[in-house]
Design an enzyme around this catalytic site. Structure first.
Site, PDB file in Angstrom:
ATOM      1  N   SER A 204      -1.970   4.929   2.773  1.00  0.00           N
ATOM      2  CA  SER A 204      -2.040   4.189   4.137  1.00  0.00           C
ATOM      3  C   SER A 204      -0.641   3.856   4.254  1.00  0.00           C
ATOM      4  O   SER A 204      -0.172   2.612   3.773  1.00  0.00           O
ATOM      5  CB  SER A 204      -2.789   2.752   3.745  1.00  0.00           C
ATOM      6  OG  SER A 204      -4.231   3.042   3.667  1.00  0.00           O
TER       7      SER A 204
ATOM      8  N   LYS B  97      -4.798   3.475  11.002  1.00  0.00           N
ATOM      9  CA  LYS B  97      -5.339   2.700   9.753  1.00  0.00           C
ATOM     10  C   LYS B  97      -4.928   1.217   9.463  1.00  0.00           C
ATOM     11  O   LYS B  97      -5.424   0.370   9.245  1.00  0.00           O
ATOM     12  CB  LYS B  97      -4.627   3.673   8.378  1.00  0.00           C
ATOM     13  CG  LYS B  97      -5.145   2.932   7.174  1.00  0.00           C
ATOM     14  CD  LYS B  97      -6.560   2.929   6.862  1.00  0.00           C
ATOM     15  CE  LYS B  97      -6.766   2.272   5.333  1.00  0.00           C
ATOM     16  NZ  LYS B  97      -8.337   2.253   5.139  1.00  0.00           N
TER      17      LYS B  97
ATOM     18  N   LYS C  36       0.317  -5.356   2.605  1.00  0.00           N
ATOM     19  CA  LYS C  36       1.249  -4.442   3.080  1.00  0.00           C
ATOM     20  C   LYS C  36       0.576  -3.580   4.323  1.00  0.00           C
ATOM     21  O   LYS C  36       1.362  -3.533   5.424  1.00  0.00           O
ATOM     22  CB  LYS C  36       1.209  -3.084   1.830  1.00  0.00           C
ATOM     23  CG  LYS C  36       1.805  -1.669   2.128  1.00  0.00           C
ATOM     24  CD  LYS C  36       0.712  -1.016   2.470  1.00  0.00           C
ATOM     25  CE  LYS C  36      -0.158  -0.483   1.549  1.00  0.00           C
ATOM     26  NZ  LYS C  36      -1.161   0.590   1.965  1.00  0.00           N
TER      27      LYS C  36
HETATM   28  P1  NDP Z   1      -3.729   1.763  -6.833  1.00  0.00           P
HETATM   29  O1  NDP Z   1      -2.852   0.460  -7.103  1.00  0.00           O
HETATM   30  O2  NDP Z   1      -5.098   1.629  -7.474  1.00  0.00           O
HETATM   31  O3  NDP Z   1      -2.974   3.269  -7.412  1.00  0.00           O
HETATM   32  C1  NDP Z   1      -1.834   3.604  -6.916  1.00  0.00           C
HETATM   33  C2  NDP Z   1      -1.546   5.160  -7.628  1.00  0.00           C
HETATM   34  O4  NDP Z   1      -0.257   5.303  -7.023  1.00  0.00           O
HETATM   35  C3  NDP Z   1      -1.611   5.240  -9.065  1.00  0.00           C
HETATM   36  O5  NDP Z   1      -1.904   6.554  -9.305  1.00  0.00           O
HETATM   37  C4  NDP Z   1      -0.078   4.872  -9.521  1.00  0.00           C
HETATM   38  O6  NDP Z   1       0.102   5.416 -10.665  1.00  0.00           O
HETATM   39  C5  NDP Z   1       0.656   5.296  -8.248  1.00  0.00           C
HETATM   40  N1  NDP Z   1       1.906   4.648  -8.193  1.00  0.00           N
HETATM   41  C6  NDP Z   1       2.273   3.366  -8.073  1.00  0.00           C
HETATM   42  N2  NDP Z   1       3.517   3.250  -7.868  1.00  0.00           N
HETATM   43  C7  NDP Z   1       4.129   4.589  -8.094  1.00  0.00           C
HETATM   44  C8  NDP Z   1       5.587   5.143  -8.153  1.00  0.00           C
HETATM   45  N3  NDP Z   1       6.451   4.088  -8.039  1.00  0.00           N
HETATM   46  N4  NDP Z   1       5.592   6.149  -8.459  1.00  0.00           N
HETATM   47  C9  NDP Z   1       4.672   7.113  -8.516  1.00  0.00           C
HETATM   48  N5  NDP Z   1       3.349   6.824  -8.355  1.00  0.00           N
HETATM   49  C10 NDP Z   1       3.189   5.365  -8.251  1.00  0.00           C
HETATM   50  O7  NDP Z   1      -4.213   2.041  -5.203  1.00  0.00           O
HETATM   51  P2  NDP Z   1      -5.301   2.594  -4.391  1.00  0.00           P
HETATM   52  O8  NDP Z   1      -5.559   3.995  -5.174  1.00  0.00           O
HETATM   53  O9  NDP Z   1      -6.324   1.703  -4.555  1.00  0.00           O
HETATM   54  O10 NDP Z   1      -4.648   2.977  -3.160  1.00  0.00           O
HETATM   55  C11 NDP Z   1      -3.821   4.034  -2.913  1.00  0.00           C
HETATM   56  C12 NDP Z   1      -3.403   4.111  -1.305  1.00  0.00           C
HETATM   57  O11 NDP Z   1      -4.770   4.146  -0.495  1.00  0.00           O
HETATM   58  C13 NDP Z   1      -2.914   2.922  -0.561  1.00  0.00           C
HETATM   59  O12 NDP Z   1      -1.906   3.149   0.320  1.00  0.00           O
HETATM   60  C14 NDP Z   1      -4.049   1.940  -0.327  1.00  0.00           C
HETATM   61  O13 NDP Z   1      -3.713   0.985   0.786  1.00  0.00           O
HETATM   62  C15 NDP Z   1      -5.075   3.083   0.223  1.00  0.00           C
HETATM   63  N6  NDP Z   1      -6.363   2.728   0.301  1.00  0.00           N
HETATM   64  C16 NDP Z   1      -7.052   2.194  -0.693  1.00  0.00           C
HETATM   65  C17 NDP Z   1      -8.360   1.935  -0.656  1.00  0.00           C
HETATM   66  C18 NDP Z   1      -9.177   1.410  -1.734  1.00  0.00           C
HETATM   67  O14 NDP Z   1     -10.464   1.185  -1.637  1.00  0.00           O
HETATM   68  N7  NDP Z   1      -8.648   1.156  -2.930  1.00  0.00           N
HETATM   69  C19 NDP Z   1      -9.124   1.884   0.667  1.00  0.00           C
HETATM   70  C20 NDP Z   1      -8.374   2.656   1.442  1.00  0.00           C
HETATM   71  C21 NDP Z   1      -7.141   3.114   1.559  1.00  0.00           C
HETATM   72  P3  NDP Z   1      -0.135   4.865 -12.106  1.00  0.00           P
HETATM   73  O15 NDP Z   1      -1.418   5.141 -12.391  1.00  0.00           O
HETATM   74  O16 NDP Z   1       1.015   5.204 -12.899  1.00  0.00           O
HETATM   75  O17 NDP Z   1      -0.067   3.306 -11.852  1.00  0.00           O
END
Ligand code: NDP
Length: 297
Positions: A97, A172, A241
């Site tokens: 997102s 979104k 965010k």
């Molecule tokens: P999470 O916080 O659960 O996961 C984040 C992911 O990004 C992890 O794989 C994490 O890796 C990785 N990450 C974080 N920081 C970095 C970095 N600096 N460099 C590389 N990788 C990084 O988030 P979500 O999966 O919930 O969300 C992901 C996206 O999807 C967001 O934009 C969110 O707004 C969107 N979204 C989420 C929904 C939900 O229900 N959860 C619904 C709809 C959209 P690591 O494992 O190392 O922490």
């Protein structure tokens, strides 16, 4: 396995169940915390890449699902970055997102390397990701959308081409800003009703048979707040965010947004108090403690 070579980067709360639907393709995964990628690889028979570059090498389609556009852009450059691995003709789908302006910037840079880009953020939560029923809003040119559709259809049941690059992220963000406003409004209203002596479940049942009902009142509050379960599936920090992105979309388009400004401030305060791992519904916890009531039933 099909012949299509796909890479997925970002196996977080929603990324991992999305990527699981791609396992019938020749799937390579990368995650910042490698142990998560290895566990995913074992569970789904996917190859684990050591770097974004290695994940992108030879991939026809690369998907990212990271917290914000900042992390996506940071993965692109450098000797181990995506660009070092991606070949001409590849397709880059960003399911983060993210931020419309950042996506337009990235799309222009990638185009210079012969790589097509679409922003493809998703809605439907972790349950929808597991079921493969996400709504996916795609910002791209027509040709890129046509290429993206078959792969996105593995993860979602509604794949909508909403406009040029950046428009998926804009839509979104506005959707999630509506969710944020609604959480705050439902939380405030229920706290007051409970204090006024109405049972929370009764209040919700009546609202849900009336004109004030919403996804928050019909599903989220009954499942997460009334039960006291507060599952952590979508971080409050990520919703804050999204409200920030929506506020920028309003600014860029010259539309006044006093409601979203206030929602942004309130979610900013909730994030500062509750921390980075709190779930988005936990904003209601804060209202409960300020009002001195519990919304249960
Ligand atoms: P999470 O916080 O659960 O996961 C984040 C992911 O990004 C992890 O794989 C994490 O890796 C990785 N990450 C974080 N920081 C970095 C970095 N600096 N460099 C590389 N990788 C990084 O988030 P979500 O999966 O919930 O969300 C992901 C996206 O999807 C967001 O934009 C969110 O707004 C969107 N979204 C989420 C929904 C939900 O229900 N959860 C619904 C709809 C959209 P690591 O494992 O190392 O922490």
């Amino acid at each position: 396995m099909s012949g299509r070579r796909v890479a997925f980067l970002g196996l977080g709360a929603i990324g991992a169940p999305m990527a699981a639907h791609l396992a019938a393709d020749t799937l390579t995964v990368w995650n910042r915390t490698r142990a998560r990628a290895e566990a995913f690889g074992r569970a789904h028979g996917a190859r684990v890449a050591a770097t974004p570059r290695e994940a992108a090498a030879g991939a026809e389609v690369v998907l990212t699902c990271l917290p914000t556009s900042r992390e996506v852009e940071a993965l692109v450059d450098g000797p181990d970055g995506l660009l070092a691995g991606l070949g001409r003709g590849a397709l880059f789908l960003d399911c983060t997102s993210g931020d419309p302006a950042a996506s337009r910037r990235l799309a222009a840079r990638l185009a210079g390397h012969g790589i097509a880009f679409a922003d493809a953020p998703v809605s439907g939560g972790t349950n929808g990701a597991e079921a493969g029923t996400l709504a996916i809003m795609v910002g791209a040119d027509g040709e890129t959308f046509a290429r993206a559709h078959p792969i996105l259809a593995l993860m979602g049941s509604r794949i909508e081409h909403v406009g040029p690059v950046g428009s998926g992220h804009a839509l979104k963000a506005v959707n999630n800003a509506l969710l944020a406003v609604n959480i705050l409004a439902v939380g405030e209203g229920l706290a007051a009703l409970v204090k006024a002596g109405v049972q929370a479940r009764t209040a919700l049942e009546v609202i849900n048979a009336s004109s004030g009902r919403s996804f928050v009142s019909e599903t989220l509050v009954p499942e997460r707040v009334l039960t006291g379960l507060w599952p952590r599936t979508f971080r409050l920090a990520l919703l804050e965010k999204d409200v920030g992105i929506a506020r920028r979309v309003l600014q860029e388009t010259g539309v006044d947004g006093p409601l979203l400004d206030l929602a942004g401030e309130l979610f900013g305060r909730a994030r500062a108090t509750l921390g980075e791992s709190a779930d988005h519904l936990e904003a209601i916890r804060l209202m409960e403690s300020e009002a001195g009531v519990e919304i249960r039933g």
